[in-house]
Design an enzyme around this catalytic site. Structure first.
Site, PDB file in Angstrom:
ATOM      1  N   LEU A   1     -19.733 -13.743 -40.512  1.00  0.00           N
ATOM      2  CA  LEU A   1     -19.591 -14.897 -39.624  1.00  0.00           C
ATOM      3  C   LEU A   1     -18.149 -15.001 -39.111  1.00  0.00           C
ATOM      4  O   LEU A   1     -17.905 -15.117 -37.914  1.00  0.00           O
ATOM      5  CB  LEU A   1     -19.973 -16.178 -40.391  1.00  0.00           C
ATOM      6  CG  LEU A   1     -19.769 -17.513 -39.670  1.00  0.00           C
ATOM      7  CD1 LEU A   1     -20.722 -17.645 -38.475  1.00  0.00           C
ATOM      8  CD2 LEU A   1     -20.010 -18.694 -40.629  1.00  0.00           C
TER       9      LEU A   1
ATOM     10  N   PRO B   1     -11.316 -13.100 -36.493  1.00  0.00           N
ATOM     11  CA  PRO B   1      -9.879 -13.360 -36.622  1.00  0.00           C
ATOM     12  C   PRO B   1      -9.478 -14.754 -36.110  1.00  0.00           C
ATOM     13  O   PRO B   1      -8.617 -15.407 -36.687  1.00  0.00           O
ATOM     14  CB  PRO B   1      -9.248 -12.251 -35.781  1.00  0.00           C
ATOM     15  CG  PRO B   1     -10.236 -11.125 -35.855  1.00  0.00           C
ATOM     16  CD  PRO B   1     -11.591 -11.781 -35.895  1.00  0.00           C
TER      17      PRO B   1
ATOM     18  N   SER C   1     -12.739 -21.762 -40.062  1.00  0.00           N
ATOM     19  CA  SER C   1     -13.394 -23.071 -40.206  1.00  0.00           C
ATOM     20  C   SER C   1     -14.201 -23.434 -38.960  1.00  0.00           C
ATOM     21  O   SER C   1     -15.292 -23.993 -39.048  1.00  0.00           O
ATOM     22  CB  SER C   1     -12.333 -24.156 -40.455  1.00  0.00           C
ATOM     23  OG  SER C   1     -11.742 -23.954 -41.714  1.00  0.00           O
TER      24      SER C   1
ATOM     25  N   ASP D   1     -25.323 -23.547 -46.920  1.00  0.00           N
ATOM     26  CA  ASP D   1     -25.726 -24.588 -47.886  1.00  0.00           C
ATOM     27  C   ASP D   1     -26.135 -23.937 -49.206  1.00  0.00           C
ATOM     28  O   ASP D   1     -25.796 -24.421 -50.286  1.00  0.00           O
ATOM     29  CB  ASP D   1     -26.902 -25.414 -47.351  1.00  0.00           C
ATOM     30  CG  ASP D   1     -26.487 -26.371 -46.238  1.00  0.00           C
ATOM     31  OD1 ASP D   1     -25.276 -26.607 -46.068  1.00  0.00           O
ATOM     32  OD2 ASP D   1     -27.387 -26.885 -45.543  1.00  0.00           O
TER      33      ASP D   1
ATOM     34  N   ILE E   1      -1.193 -24.534 -71.242  1.00  0.00           N
ATOM     35  CA  ILE E   1      -1.469 -24.586 -72.688  1.00  0.00           C
ATOM     36  C   ILE E   1      -1.049 -23.274 -73.357  1.00  0.00           C
ATOM     37  O   ILE E   1      -0.498 -23.256 -74.447  1.00  0.00           O
ATOM     38  CB  ILE E   1      -2.970 -24.883 -72.947  1.00  0.00           C
ATOM     39  CG1 ILE E   1      -3.285 -26.325 -72.535  1.00  0.00           C
ATOM     40  CG2 ILE E   1      -3.354 -24.633 -74.406  1.00  0.00           C
ATOM     41  CD1 ILE E   1      -4.764 -26.677 -72.522  1.00  0.00           C
TER      42      ILE E   1
ATOM     43  N   GLY F   1       3.949 -19.024 -72.072  1.00  0.00           N
ATOM     44  CA  GLY F   1       4.301 -17.689 -71.550  1.00  0.00           C
ATOM     45  C   GLY F   1       3.109 -16.742 -71.581  1.00  0.00           C
ATOM     46  O   GLY F   1       2.925 -15.931 -70.667  1.00  0.00           O
TER      47      GLY F   1
ATOM     48  N   GLU G   1     -16.419 -19.782 -47.978  1.00  0.00           N
ATOM     49  CA  GLU G   1     -17.673 -20.507 -47.713  1.00  0.00           C
ATOM     50  C   GLU G   1     -17.420 -21.968 -47.326  1.00  0.00           C
ATOM     51  O   GLU G   1     -18.166 -22.879 -47.695  1.00  0.00           O
ATOM     52  CB  GLU G   1     -18.647 -20.353 -48.887  1.00  0.00           C
ATOM     53  CG  GLU G   1     -18.972 -18.877 -49.095  1.00  0.00           C
ATOM     54  CD  GLU G   1     -20.288 -18.571 -49.712  1.00  0.00           C
ATOM     55  OE1 GLU G   1     -21.175 -19.421 -49.696  1.00  0.00           O
ATOM     56  OE2 GLU G   1     -20.430 -17.435 -50.195  1.00  0.00           O
TER      57      GLU G   1
HETATM   58  N1  CAA Z   1     -28.098 -26.779 -41.764  1.00  0.00           N
HETATM   59  C1  CAA Z   1     -28.772 -26.723 -40.586  1.00  0.00           C
HETATM   60  N2  CAA Z   1     -28.213 -27.085 -39.386  1.00  0.00           N
HETATM   61  C2  CAA Z   1     -26.945 -27.491 -39.429  1.00  0.00           C
HETATM   62  C3  CAA Z   1     -26.185 -27.574 -40.607  1.00  0.00           C
HETATM   63  C4  CAA Z   1     -26.830 -27.205 -41.825  1.00  0.00           C
HETATM   64  N3  CAA Z   1     -26.166 -27.265 -42.971  1.00  0.00           N
HETATM   65  N4  CAA Z   1     -24.942 -28.016 -40.316  1.00  0.00           N
HETATM   66  C5  CAA Z   1     -24.904 -28.222 -38.995  1.00  0.00           C
HETATM   67  N5  CAA Z   1     -26.127 -27.923 -38.452  1.00  0.00           N
HETATM   68  C6  CAA Z   1     -26.527 -28.049 -37.045  1.00  0.00           C
HETATM   69  C7  CAA Z   1     -26.234 -29.461 -36.538  1.00  0.00           C
HETATM   70  O1  CAA Z   1     -27.286 -30.329 -36.850  1.00  0.00           O
HETATM   71  C8  CAA Z   1     -26.057 -29.224 -35.054  1.00  0.00           C
HETATM   72  O2  CAA Z   1     -27.318 -29.114 -34.426  1.00  0.00           O
HETATM   73  P1  CAA Z   1     -27.892 -30.344 -33.490  1.00  0.00           P
HETATM   74  O3  CAA Z   1     -26.882 -30.508 -32.383  1.00  0.00           O
HETATM   75  O4  CAA Z   1     -29.220 -29.849 -33.032  1.00  0.00           O
HETATM   76  O5  CAA Z   1     -27.969 -31.531 -34.410  1.00  0.00           O
HETATM   77  C9  CAA Z   1     -25.426 -27.838 -34.996  1.00  0.00           C
HETATM   78  O6  CAA Z   1     -25.726 -27.189 -36.235  1.00  0.00           O
HETATM   79  C10 CAA Z   1     -23.933 -27.895 -34.826  1.00  0.00           C
HETATM   80  O7  CAA Z   1     -23.395 -28.640 -35.896  1.00  0.00           O
HETATM   81  P2  CAA Z   1     -21.972 -29.321 -35.813  1.00  0.00           P
HETATM   82  O8  CAA Z   1     -21.842 -30.034 -34.516  1.00  0.00           O
HETATM   83  O9  CAA Z   1     -21.780 -30.101 -37.080  1.00  0.00           O
HETATM   84  O10 CAA Z   1     -21.011 -28.048 -35.776  1.00  0.00           O
HETATM   85  P3  CAA Z   1     -19.430 -27.974 -35.797  1.00  0.00           P
HETATM   86  O11 CAA Z   1     -19.005 -26.996 -34.769  1.00  0.00           O
HETATM   87  O12 CAA Z   1     -18.831 -29.352 -35.788  1.00  0.00           O
HETATM   88  O13 CAA Z   1     -19.141 -27.247 -37.193  1.00  0.00           O
HETATM   89  C11 CAA Z   1     -18.712 -27.155 -39.542  1.00  0.00           C
HETATM   90  C12 CAA Z   1     -19.520 -27.766 -38.395  1.00  0.00           C
HETATM   91  C13 CAA Z   1     -19.263 -27.834 -40.777  1.00  0.00           C
HETATM   92  C14 CAA Z   1     -17.238 -27.378 -39.419  1.00  0.00           C
HETATM   93  C15 CAA Z   1     -19.005 -25.625 -39.608  1.00  0.00           C
HETATM   94  O14 CAA Z   1     -18.403 -24.961 -38.536  1.00  0.00           O
HETATM   95  C16 CAA Z   1     -18.555 -25.009 -40.912  1.00  0.00           C
HETATM   96  O15 CAA Z   1     -19.256 -25.082 -41.919  1.00  0.00           O
HETATM   97  N6  CAA Z   1     -17.361 -24.334 -40.922  1.00  0.00           N
HETATM   98  C17 CAA Z   1     -16.952 -23.563 -42.074  1.00  0.00           C
HETATM   99  C18 CAA Z   1     -17.363 -22.135 -41.907  1.00  0.00           C
HETATM  100  C19 CAA Z   1     -17.557 -21.435 -43.204  1.00  0.00           C
HETATM  101  O16 CAA Z   1     -17.997 -22.004 -44.197  1.00  0.00           O
HETATM  102  N7  CAA Z   1     -17.290 -20.136 -43.204  1.00  0.00           N
HETATM  103  C20 CAA Z   1     -17.548 -19.346 -44.349  1.00  0.00           C
HETATM  104  C21 CAA Z   1     -17.521 -17.908 -43.981  1.00  0.00           C
HETATM  105  S1  CAA Z   1     -18.520 -16.917 -45.012  1.00  0.00           S
HETATM  106  C22 CAA Z   1     -17.689 -16.695 -46.438  1.00  0.00           C
HETATM  107  O17 CAA Z   1     -16.680 -17.292 -46.703  1.00  0.00           O
HETATM  108  C23 CAA Z   1     -18.364 -15.778 -47.384  1.00  0.00           C
HETATM  109  C24 CAA Z   1     -17.495 -15.133 -48.387  1.00  0.00           C
HETATM  110  O18 CAA Z   1     -16.487 -14.567 -48.080  1.00  0.00           O
HETATM  111  C25 CAA Z   1     -17.922 -15.137 -49.775  1.00  0.00           C
END
Ligand code: CAA
Length: 389
Positions: free
Chosen positions: A125, A128, A132, A244, A345, A348, A371
């Site tokens: 996902l 660069p 977020s 989630d 705790i 060193g 995540e």
């Molecule tokens: N489930 C289903 N749909 C969802 C949802 C969810 N949890 N969260 C949002 N949506 C839907 C919303 O309902 C919306 O749809 P509608 O307009 O139809 O209602 C749409 O998605 C857009 O949602 P937002 O307007 O809330 O989106 P946003 O641009 O404001 O972003 C955010 C929301 C929570 C900031 C999101 O961008 C986010 O989670 N950012 C963090 C990214 C992240 O976690 N990256 C991790 C990378 S992977 C990783 O890290 C793996 C690893 O290395 C181990």
């Protein structure tokens, strides 16, 4: 919340504990030091069924529930955060998405090999310029003139298991003009052995060093239309729904790390003497241990709550975003706090590479970042609670 563990739950927890003690504990420090990927133990974990715990047997998994998954992951993380993240990504970020959104053919082709442990899966996902702000995607997927495939171009970054994955769940822009822009994102299943897929620089990391993380590049990669997951434009919602599930995994990883640091601290407080007494007899150490224990138990309850909410969602379809974000936020901050106290705790010795405490501390930090950073988790929780944006 019913907290009784069934015989099946105890069985998978004990199996994971035994595996972690016998196979991972002897090599964890060495692989952390070298930064090499522990391919052999990861494949053994797969063969034992740890990469597809919730996946039905017909797709190569062991068909258990979410509580079984978090119990097993916690035990692996208690010994090594790096093995735990590979397990978390395979189970939740990769397998979960295909199980829920894939066609029968996609499940047979892309889910089965990862759930059964024959191949490693990844989730692509981040880019660069977009961490977020996840919908700000620049990797493009353009439908070919004959409509048979998408041509994918661009760069993804920070891909956990990127250097070793055979398959990836990729998010790319299919409609750059879409408004809002997340509606232009689609999800694809990628075979990394096909032409046009290239691995870029590997990230040198502070912690979870034995897990492999890299950039990936797509250069006119041809993805057959049958490998699109869900419908065109549905990719962002798939990415969020999958996160989630993933965040419960990261919370369990954090819990395992915190527990490991706590147990080592209790033992040290009993054995280490200063001023003629075991240091555990001093109130300042007692306070630390008591607070560590309370935060760990609270994290565990939040994780079990999220696991039960995810399990219930299989029937109801209800989102469990709130429970998942709360568990990830609290457990990761607990892991960072507990591992910091554990170093203190141990004095060193906590700072020395002779003991694993400093490794737990380095591994814990990432759970507050990946995540979804904890700033993002707070935003998600507050938005859901207030209905405001
Ligand atoms: N489930 C289903 N749909 C969802 C949802 C969810 N949890 N969260 C949002 N949506 C839907 C919303 O309902 C919306 O749809 P509608 O307009 O139809 O209602 C749409 O998605 C857009 O949602 P937002 O307007 O809330 O989106 P946003 O641009 O404001 O972003 C955010 C929301 C929570 C900031 C999101 O961008 C986010 O989670 N950012 C963090 C990214 C992240 O976690 N990256 C991790 C990378 S992977 C990783 O890290 C793996 C690893 O290395 C181990």
């Amino acid at each position: 919340m019913n907290l009784q563990l069934s015989d099946e739950h105890r069985m998978i927890r004990d199996m994971a504990r035994d595996f972690a003690q016998k196979e991972i504990a002897p090599i964890a420090a060495q692989y952390d030091e070298s930064g090499e990927f522990p391919y052999e133990t990861i494949m053994k974990m797969g063969a034992q069924g740890f990469m597809g715990i919730e996946i039905p047997e017909k797709y190569g998994g062991v068909e258990m529930d979410t509580l079984a998954y978090v119990l097993a992951l916690e035990e692996i993380a208690k010994v090594d955060g790096a093995h735990a993240v590979v397990m978390s990504v395979c189970n939740s970020l990769y397998c979960y998405g295909i199980l829920h959104y894939g066609t029968e053919e996609q499940k047979q082709k892309y889910l089965r090999p990862v759930a059964s442990g024959e191949a490693i899966g990844a989730y692509a996902l981040t880019e660069p310029q977009s961490g977020s702000d996840a919908s700000n995607i620049r990797v493009t997927a353009v439908l070919s003139e004959d409509g048979s495939h998408y041509v994918i171009n661009g760069t993804k970054s920070w891909i956990t298991s990127g250097p070793v994955a055979k398959y990836m769940l990729l998010f790319a822009q299919t409609d750059p003009d879409a408004k809002p822009r997340y509606r232009g994102v689609s999800a694809f299943l990628i075979d990394t052995e096909e032409p046009g897929f290239e691995r870029g620089k590997t990230e040198p990391k502070l912690g979870i060093r034995a897990s492999a993380t890299c950039e990936i590049h797509f250069d006119d990669y041809k993805c057959p239309v049958e490998a699109m997951l869900g419908d065109e434009g549905m990719g962002f919602k798939i990415a969020m729904a999958v996160l989630d599930a993933g965040r419960i995994g990261i919370a369990s990883q954090a819990l395992g790390l915190a527990e490991a640091a706590y147990e080592a601290s209790v033992q040290y407080a009993q054995e280490r003497h200063a001023f003629g007494r075991a240091i555990g007899q001093f109130q300042m150490i007692q306070q630390k241990l008591a607070d560590m224990k309370c935060r760990i138990e609270a994290s565990r309850l939040l994780i079990y709550q999220a696991a039960l909410a995810k399990q219930a969602a299989k029937e109801s379809g209800r989102r469990y975003t709130l429970e998942s974000s709360i568990a990830k936020l609290f457990a990761s901050e607990t892991a960072m706090w507990v591992t910091t106290q554990a170093i203190q705790i141990h004095g060193g010795m906590g700072y020395s590479k002779e003991l694993p405490i400093e490794r737990y501390f380095r591994d814990a930090k990432i759970t507050e970042i990946y995540e979804g950073t904890n700033e993002i988790q707070r935003m998600v929780i507050a938005r859901l609670e207030t209905g405001l944006r």
